[in-house]
Design an enzyme around this catalytic site. Sequence first.
Site, short mmCIF file in Angstrom:
data_model
loop_
_atom_site.label_atom_id
_atom_site.label_comp_id
_atom_site.label_asym_id
_atom_site.label_seq_id
_atom_site.Cartn_x
_atom_site.Cartn_y
_atom_site.Cartn_z
N GLY A 139 2.64 -4.86 8.89
CA GLY A 139 2.52 -3.43 9.19
C GLY A 139 1.38 -2.71 8.51
O GLY A 139 1.57 -1.64 7.96
N HIS B 239 -1.31 1.28 -4.21
CA HIS B 239 -1.71 2.69 -4.12
C HIS B 239 -0.75 3.60 -4.88
O HIS B 239 -0.67 4.79 -4.59
CB HIS B 239 -1.79 3.12 -2.64
CG HIS B 239 -2.96 2.52 -1.91
ND1 HIS B 239 -3.00 2.37 -0.55
CD2 HIS B 239 -4.13 2.02 -2.38
CE1 HIS B 239 -4.15 1.80 -0.19
NE2 HIS B 239 -4.84 1.58 -1.29
N GLN C 249 0.85 -1.20 0.00
CA GLN C 249 0.00 0.00 0.00
C GLN C 249 0.87 1.24 0.00
O GLN C 249 0.38 2.34 -0.12
CB GLN C 249 -0.84 0.04 1.28
CG GLN C 249 -1.87 -1.04 1.37
CD GLN C 249 -2.56 -0.99 2.73
OE1 GLN C 249 -3.56 -0.33 2.91
NE2 GLN C 249 -2.01 -1.70 3.68
N CYS D 18 -2.22 9.04 -25.08
CA CYS D 18 -3.64 9.11 -25.45
C CYS D 18 -4.27 10.47 -25.21
O CYS D 18 -5.45 10.67 -25.51
CB CYS D 18 -4.43 8.04 -24.69
SG CYS D 18 -4.81 8.48 -22.99
N SER E 290 -2.82 -1.57 9.24
CA SER E 290 -3.96 -1.59 10.16
C SER E 290 -5.13 -2.34 9.55
O SER E 290 -6.11 -2.63 10.23
CB SER E 290 -4.39 -0.16 10.51
OG SER E 290 -4.79 0.53 9.34
P1 NAD Z 1 -1.86 2.56 8.89
O1 NAD Z 1 -1.19 3.82 9.29
O2 NAD Z 1 -3.36 2.60 8.83
O3 NAD Z 1 -1.45 1.38 9.88
C1 NAD Z 1 -0.11 1.04 10.14
C2 NAD Z 1 -0.09 -0.19 11.01
O4 NAD Z 1 1.26 -0.62 11.17
C3 NAD Z 1 -0.66 0.02 12.42
O5 NAD Z 1 -1.45 -1.10 12.74
C4 NAD Z 1 0.59 0.08 13.30
O6 NAD Z 1 0.37 -0.40 14.61
C5 NAD Z 1 1.55 -0.82 12.56
N1 NAD Z 1 2.97 -0.50 12.73
C6 NAD Z 1 3.55 0.71 12.89
N2 NAD Z 1 4.89 0.57 12.97
C7 NAD Z 1 5.16 -0.76 12.88
C8 NAD Z 1 6.35 -1.54 12.89
N3 NAD Z 1 7.56 -0.99 13.02
N4 NAD Z 1 6.24 -2.89 12.76
C9 NAD Z 1 5.03 -3.49 12.63
N5 NAD Z 1 3.87 -2.79 12.62
C10 NAD Z 1 3.93 -1.45 12.72
O7 NAD Z 1 -1.23 2.12 7.52
P2 NAD Z 1 -1.88 1.32 6.30
O8 NAD Z 1 -2.66 0.18 6.81
O9 NAD Z 1 -0.78 1.06 5.35
O10 NAD Z 1 -2.89 2.36 5.66
C11 NAD Z 1 -2.48 3.70 5.44
C12 NAD Z 1 -2.65 4.19 4.02
O11 NAD Z 1 -1.86 5.36 3.86
C13 NAD Z 1 -2.11 3.24 3.01
O12 NAD Z 1 -3.04 3.17 2.02
C14 NAD Z 1 -0.82 3.85 2.47
O13 NAD Z 1 -0.91 3.96 1.07
C15 NAD Z 1 -0.79 5.25 2.98
N6 NAD Z 1 0.49 5.60 3.66
C16 NAD Z 1 1.66 5.26 3.08
C17 NAD Z 1 2.85 5.56 3.71
C18 NAD Z 1 4.13 5.14 3.02
O14 NAD Z 1 4.17 5.03 1.81
N7 NAD Z 1 5.19 4.87 3.78
C19 NAD Z 1 2.86 6.18 4.95
C20 NAD Z 1 1.62 6.53 5.54
C21 NAD Z 1 0.44 6.21 4.87
ZN ZN Z 2 -3.09 7.82 -21.57
#
Ligand code: NAD
Ligand code: ZN
Length: 271
Positions: A203, A128, A110, A166, A205
């Site tokens: 990692g 994403h 993601q 396109c 949620s």
């Molecule tokens: P989220 O923020 O909803 O959840 C993150 C989860 O990871 C939580 O459950 C947390 O407890 C856990 N976590 C945090 N640190 C950890 C670690 N070191 N080890 C294990 N678990 C850990 O993230 P999501 O579910 O990916 O959804 C968020 C959306 O936002 C996604 O769609 C993503 O595209 C985007 N996003 C991306 C980034 C990135 O590219 N790095 C950063 C923030 C959000």
């Molecule tokens: Zn195109």
Amino acid sequence: MRTLVEKAAKDLVTSKYAIALTGAGISTESGIPDFRGPQGIWTRNPEAERKAYQSYQKFINDPKRYWEERLSEDRDHGWWGELERTQPNSGHYALAKLEKTGILKRILTQNVDGLHLKAGSRKIIEYHGSIFKLRCTSCVSRFKRETIDLRQLKREDKLPPRCPKCGGIIKGDGVSFGEPIPRDVYQQSINEVELCDVMLICGTSAVVTPFANLPRISRRREATIIIEVNLEPTPLTNSISDYLIQGKTGELLPKIVETIETIRQEQEQLL
Ligand code: NAD
Ligand code: ZN
């Protein structure tokens, strides 16, 4: 904990088609905050969540203005600017190693941060999108960000950027909240989860749909083993996952990969 790491290692060694699903949690140890973890951007600032949901609507209503506003932001000092300078951590490297062993067949992430690629993984589906790319909203072709000079287009009053293939309107490849998942990655991801016999969820949620539905599709096949590696339990933990290894991906994933290497060495000695 040790026994669960060993269990995961054994499940992966005996798998035929293992895949990993990753979320923002795998990148927190690289210094990128997640959204909903204990130190998450939205946990600390709920207003930022509301704004994020407006962004795609802005693009749909007026793509020219959307691009003008984005280009006037001081991106080098913002969250995204920092993202471009960030490096992978031991969790990303462990998954790259697992791909090299031939066990891990695909990563569905993601994350938009490009860190799996920087760590050496190659079989990646960026569900994403990526901050390093642009995408045509009509034909879904993707372009490296630097191949289209957005600032030049702004100076010449030629925004929004148009697809060289396109003529469709181009947006950043990162999927905004409320935006449909691009049809190619959507379908490829379903194919992967229908194929896998072990799913390693790291990692996330697991509340952002449709990504969070992917483990549910795999669960329809009872034989699939679903393993979570996360700091805290998620909505998947009691109903969908077979087991949760609770802790940091940067610590647990390398341990799992080390254990796999030991198992394989033992197997070789027996031959
Ligand atoms: P989220 O923020 O909803 O959840 C993150 C989860 O990871 C939580 O459950 C947390 O407890 C856990 N976590 C945090 N640190 C950890 C670690 N070191 N080890 C294990 N678990 C850990 O993230 P999501 O579910 O990916 O959804 C968020 C959306 O936002 C996604 O769609 C993503 O595209 C985007 N996003 C991306 C980034 C990135 O590219 N790095 C950063 C923030 C959000
Ligand atoms: Zn195109």
